[in-house]
Design an enzyme around this catalytic site. Structure first.
Site, short mmCIF file in Angstrom:
data_model
loop_
_atom_site.label_atom_id
_atom_site.label_comp_id
_atom_site.label_asym_id
_atom_site.label_seq_id
_atom_site.Cartn_x
_atom_site.Cartn_y
_atom_site.Cartn_z
N ASP A 1 0.80 -1.22 0.00
CA ASP A 1 0.00 0.00 0.00
C ASP A 1 0.83 1.26 0.00
O ASP A 1 0.46 2.26 -0.61
CB ASP A 1 -0.91 0.01 1.22
CG ASP A 1 -2.06 -0.93 1.03
OD1 ASP A 1 -2.96 -0.96 1.86
OD2 ASP A 1 -2.06 -1.65 0.01
N TYR B 1 1.66 2.24 -3.44
CA TYR B 1 0.47 2.74 -4.11
C TYR B 1 0.16 4.17 -3.66
O TYR B 1 -0.11 5.06 -4.46
CB TYR B 1 -0.71 1.80 -3.80
CG TYR B 1 -2.03 2.24 -4.36
CD1 TYR B 1 -2.86 3.09 -3.65
CD2 TYR B 1 -2.46 1.80 -5.60
CE1 TYR B 1 -4.07 3.50 -4.15
CE2 TYR B 1 -3.68 2.21 -6.12
CZ TYR B 1 -4.48 3.06 -5.40
OH TYR B 1 -5.68 3.47 -5.90
N ASP B 2 0.21 4.38 -2.33
CA ASP B 2 -0.07 5.71 -1.78
C ASP B 2 0.88 6.75 -2.36
O ASP B 2 0.48 7.88 -2.62
CB ASP B 2 0.06 5.71 -0.25
CG ASP B 2 -1.12 5.01 0.42
OD1 ASP B 2 -2.13 4.77 -0.27
OD2 ASP B 2 -1.03 4.70 1.62
N LYS C 1 -8.02 1.97 12.88
CA LYS C 1 -8.44 1.70 11.51
C LYS C 1 -8.03 0.27 11.18
O LYS C 1 -6.84 -0.02 11.02
CB LYS C 1 -7.80 2.69 10.55
CG LYS C 1 -8.30 2.57 9.13
CD LYS C 1 -7.78 3.71 8.28
CE LYS C 1 -8.39 3.72 6.90
NZ LYS C 1 -8.16 2.51 6.15
N LYS D 1 -13.09 10.84 13.86
CA LYS D 1 -14.41 11.26 13.34
C LYS D 1 -14.98 12.35 14.24
O LYS D 1 -14.88 12.25 15.46
CB LYS D 1 -15.40 10.07 13.38
CG LYS D 1 -14.91 8.84 12.67
CD LYS D 1 -15.87 7.66 12.88
CE LYS D 1 -15.19 6.41 12.34
NZ LYS D 1 -15.99 5.20 12.49
N LYS E 1 -2.48 7.52 9.34
CA LYS E 1 -1.83 6.24 9.09
C LYS E 1 -0.58 6.05 9.94
O LYS E 1 0.10 7.02 10.27
CB LYS E 1 -1.41 6.16 7.61
CG LYS E 1 -2.57 6.19 6.63
CD LYS E 1 -3.24 4.84 6.56
CE LYS E 1 -4.17 4.72 5.38
NZ LYS E 1 -3.53 4.43 4.12
N CYS F 1 31.61 -26.22 8.19
CA CYS F 1 32.62 -27.25 8.43
C CYS F 1 32.87 -28.13 7.21
O CYS F 1 33.79 -28.94 7.21
CB CYS F 1 32.25 -28.11 9.64
SG CYS F 1 30.92 -29.26 9.30
N CYS G 1 23.49 -30.38 8.48
CA CYS G 1 24.90 -30.75 8.52
C CYS G 1 24.99 -31.91 9.49
O CYS G 1 24.54 -31.82 10.63
CB CYS G 1 25.73 -29.57 9.02
SG CYS G 1 27.34 -30.04 9.69
S1 IVH Z 1 -15.34 5.02 9.21
C1 IVH Z 1 -16.68 7.51 5.24
N1 IVH Z 1 -14.02 3.57 10.91
O1 IVH Z 1 -11.40 2.41 6.11
C2 IVH Z 1 -16.02 6.28 5.61
N2 IVH Z 1 -13.68 3.17 8.59
O2 IVH Z 1 -10.37 4.25 4.07
C3 IVH Z 1 -16.08 6.18 7.08
N3 IVH Z 1 -12.11 1.37 8.12
O3 IVH Z 1 -13.97 2.02 3.80
C4 IVH Z 1 -15.41 4.99 7.48
N4 IVH Z 1 -11.67 0.86 10.21
O4 IVH Z 1 -13.65 0.13 5.45
C5 IVH Z 1 -14.25 3.82 9.60
N5 IVH Z 1 -12.94 2.36 12.55
C6 IVH Z 1 -13.18 2.61 11.25
C7 IVH Z 1 -12.55 1.89 10.22
C8 IVH Z 1 -12.83 2.20 8.90
C9 IVH Z 1 -11.42 0.57 8.94
C10 IVH Z 1 -12.08 1.33 6.65
C11 IVH Z 1 -13.45 1.37 6.04
C12 IVH Z 1 -13.40 2.42 4.99
C13 IVH Z 1 -11.94 2.64 4.85
C14 IVH Z 1 -11.68 4.08 4.42
#
Ligand code: IVH
Length: 694
Positions: free
Chosen positions: A49, A52-53, A131, A306, A330, A427, A442
């Site tokens: 990843d 890719y990122d 995550k 969030k 990340k 050896c 060995c």
């Molecule tokens: S909230 C609007 N909470 O990460 C999307 N996502 O990169 C809000 N993911 O598609 C997602 N752990 O599958 C949320 N605690 C978590 C998460 C999580 C993994 C994944 C999820 C999402 C992706 C986004």
């Protein structure tokens, strides 16, 4: 976890001229599309990843510098690729969004500033969760019953994997409790634990089936089986983290309330959820979870921040497929690309030849990795790792770095398959593979200097005689200068004068080593037996032998049949033990060691006080990983489980222990610290009474 559009980062350099930029953008798009296809459609990504990122970030920056290059079909303008055709297609009621990324503290502070400005508030309350590194799923419940489940696909359309989701034990088929909305669409992450992944791969390997590169791929492979019977046999699980749609329900005021509501309805949600005020709380949580990352039994690639209040989420809305109210922070990637510079062959204690890949140094999850074991010839053949290859290395949890696989498209022209030599590289004695074994050995035994060294290193190691300061470098010198030939010589031939003559050995360290040797004379019977390094006699078998025979003379006199009366000792191990003690040189060493060392008597066949006791290990331990602690407890008859309940007898709590420690305290379960654990492992009779909080 893909799909972060990386809007927040900068590339190293941006081509200035228009033509140059256009060419580079076209190249990046092509590569990103290719990797997207491998990842989303084939479930078989070619690069980690992180790589890719980097491509995606470079393209985003390029399009920002040259807005004319941005087109609606650019990969920066969409989330994923088309779903596979085998499953029925599902159109998501509301699109499944992706998350933007914040790399580092500054970018998180930028996110917080943008949120505050838009909301026109001084401080924001955030809900924080790890995550999970799995794959997103959406599940629709009508009148409390699971009606349909789908993968995320490209965010708009996914695949109907209802039958497969139903096989996952963590997915409720019917909602619990009451007050169910008429229609509820919940979203979560399907994933596989690291231990489940190891077990699955073990099974796959034995059956000659496909071995998965990492838990995420294994989870994806499991969920997207056309035969749901196969899915059912895979150790998949799920945590729910949000809503898509909710009909005829008063709704919730915050993300925290929402997760509590979901939990009440029987949906597993993250036990690590925390609500904090302001960005400082987010940073502290990021650090805290980061410290625990290695000890977790599942892969996480960051934390999700969030906005907690749902009215604030709504007013912030979304932009280009990512919400403005959430961001992913990340951690360093657990997989990286590097190049194999060489393949060395190491000779182990029992003569096993192990191929080890010497790698171009690379940072993986915060640690510099320069080599990775390739285990044995079968493993090398399966992965076809060659000198010169570009490979993906993975380091996750306590597991030692692994070569996941080779990138065949990057293989230089002149490589050759690797084969273990048929002579010992140390050896020169013939090395061969015994019938039915994966190891090439060995055959020279202790006349091979490598095996002599390893035998001494093992004898001195932490779980054996624990001779502090007697490490690999020192043993090398001692054996090469012929000061020490075997473990008895450590006690009989070393003195301060001899030691002081060695490289990097000052008077002080010589004295320290002699003191450590002196201390090691007082040991335990299981440590002594383990330290002998008999093939297949690990800590657990050593402990079982000690309990069964109680004293050395009885063990030395035991026949193969008698040995097989010991739990877990089968014919092969019994034969190994007999052949070890049957060897005259070994016998002489053992008898001399018995004069040098002392250990307390063990009552014969006394049941281990740990036998049948249920442990939960939580937090980070300083001297060993959690899986090692688990193994060592299990070796002494204990059971180790993952969650705290009334059935738990003891909780072992390391640093930064979280909710499990709280629960143990609530239930009055005795909690052992790391010191206590070490004491109990050495002497199980030191275990406090269960239900006797200490
Ligand atoms: S909230 C609007 N909470 O990460 C999307 N996502 O990169 C809000 N993911 O598609 C997602 N752990 O599958 C949320 N605690 C978590 C998460 C999580 C993994 C994944 C999820 C999402 C992706 C986004």
């Amino acid at each position: 976890m893909r799909g972060g559009d990386g809007r927040d980062s900068c590339p190293d350099s941006i081509p200035g001229s228009g033509a140059q930029a256009a060419a580079r953008a076209a190249e990046l798009r092509e590569r990103i599309e290719h990797h997207n296809y491998r990842y989303h459609v084939l479930d078989d990504p070619e690069v980690p990843d992180a790589e890719y990122d980097r491509l995606m970030r470079e393209l985003v920056a390029l399009e920002e510098a040259h807005p004319g290059l941005r087109s609606s079909d650019s990969p920066t303008q969409r989330v994923g690729a088309a779903p596979l055709s085998e499953f029925a297609e599902v159109v998501h009621a509301t699109p499944m969004l992706s998350l933007g990324n914040a790399f580092g503290e500054e970018e998180l502070r930028d996110f917080d500033r943008r949120v505050r400005e838009r909301l026109e508030v001084e401080e924001v309350e955030y809900a924080l969760e790890p995550k999970l590194d799995g794959l997103a799923a959406s599940l629709v419940y009508r009148d409390g019953r699971l009606e349909r489940g789908a993968t995320r696909g490209d965010g708009e359309r996914g695949e109907d994997v209802t039958r497969n989701l139903r096989t996952i034990a963590a997915v409720p088929l019917r909602m619990r409790g009451d007050g169910h909305p008429r229609v509820l669409e919940v979203r979560g992450e399907v994933y596989m634990t690291r231990s489940g992944f190891e077990r699955l791969n073990e099974r796959q390997r034995e059956a000659g089936e496909k071995v998965y590169a990492n838990p995420r791929n294994a989870a994806a492979g499991g969920l997207r089986q056309l035969d749901s019977g196969i899915t059912a046999s895979r150790p998949l699980t799920i945590l729910f983290h949000g809503l898509g749609l909710i009909e005829e329900h008063p709704g919730f005021a915050s993300h925290r309330e929402l997760t509590e509501g979901l939990r009440g309805w029987g949906f597993p949600v993250s036990p690590e959820l925390e609500v904090v005020r302001g960005v400082e709380g987010c940073l502290a949580y990021y650090e805290k979870i980061g410290r625990r990352r290695d000890g977790l039994d599942f892969d996480i690639d960051g934390i999700v921040v969030k906005v907690n209040r749902l009215d604030q989420q709504r007013s912030l809305g979304a932009v280009s497929r990512a919400p403005r109210w959430a961001v992913a922070c990340k951690y360093p990637a657990q997989e990286e690309l590097t190049v194999v510079r060489g393949i060395d062959v190491q000779v182990g204690r029992t003569g096993t030849l192990t191929p080890v890949a010497r790698l171009e140094a690379v940072q993986v999850a915060g640690v510099t990795v320069t080599n990775a074991t390739l285990h044995n010839q079968d493993e090398v053949d399966r992965k076809d790792v060659r000198v010169g290859d570009t490979v993906i290395v993975r380091r996750a949890g306590d597991v030692i770095p692994e070569v996941v696989r080779v990138l065949p498209e990057r293989r230089p022209a002149d490589t050759v398959p690797f084969r273990l030599p048929d002579a010992c590289p140390v050896c020169g004695a013939p090395a061969a593979r015994a019938e039915g074994e994966s190891a090439v050995r060995c055959g020279a035994g202790l006349s091979c200097p490598a095996q002599r060294k390893q035998a001494i290193i093992h004898f001195a190691s932490r779980h054996a005689l624990d001779i502090e300061g007697l490490g690999e470098k020192l043993v090398d010198q001692l054996v090469e200068r012929e000061m020490v030939d075997n473990v008895v010589d450590l006690y009989d031939r070393l003195d301060a004068e001899a030691l002081a003559a060695l490289e990097r050995m000052a008077e002080k360290s010589a004295d320290n080593l002699l003191e450590a040797l002196e201390r090691s004379r007082q040991t335990t019977f299981p440590r002594f037996l383990y330290g002998l390094g008999i093939r297949d006699v690990g800590e657990a078998t050593a402990a079982a032998l000690a309990r069964h025979f109680g004293e050395l003379a009885a063990l030395l006199g035991a026949s193969e049949e008698t040995l097989q009366e010991v739990p877990d000792v089968g014919p092969v191990v019994a034969a190994n033990i007999r052949s070890f003690f049957g060897n005259e040189k070994n016998r002489a060493l053992v008898e001399r060691l018995a004069e040098i060392l002392t250990w307390p008597a063990i009552p014969r066949d006394a049941p281990s006080p740990l036998s049948g006791r249920v442990f939960v290990i939580t937090g980070t331990l300083g001297t060993m990983g959690r899986s090692e602690a688990k193994e060592r407890l299990e070796a002494r008859g204990a059971k180790v489980t993952g969650s705290v309940s009334k059935k738990t007898d003891y909780v072992v709590a390391g640093e930064a222990a979280g909710s499990k420690l709280d629960k143990a305290e609530r239930l009055g379960i005795p909690v052992l610290g790391e010191e206590d654990l070490l004491r109990v492992l050495d002497d199980p009779s030191a275990l406090p009474e269960p239900g006797d909080p200490s």
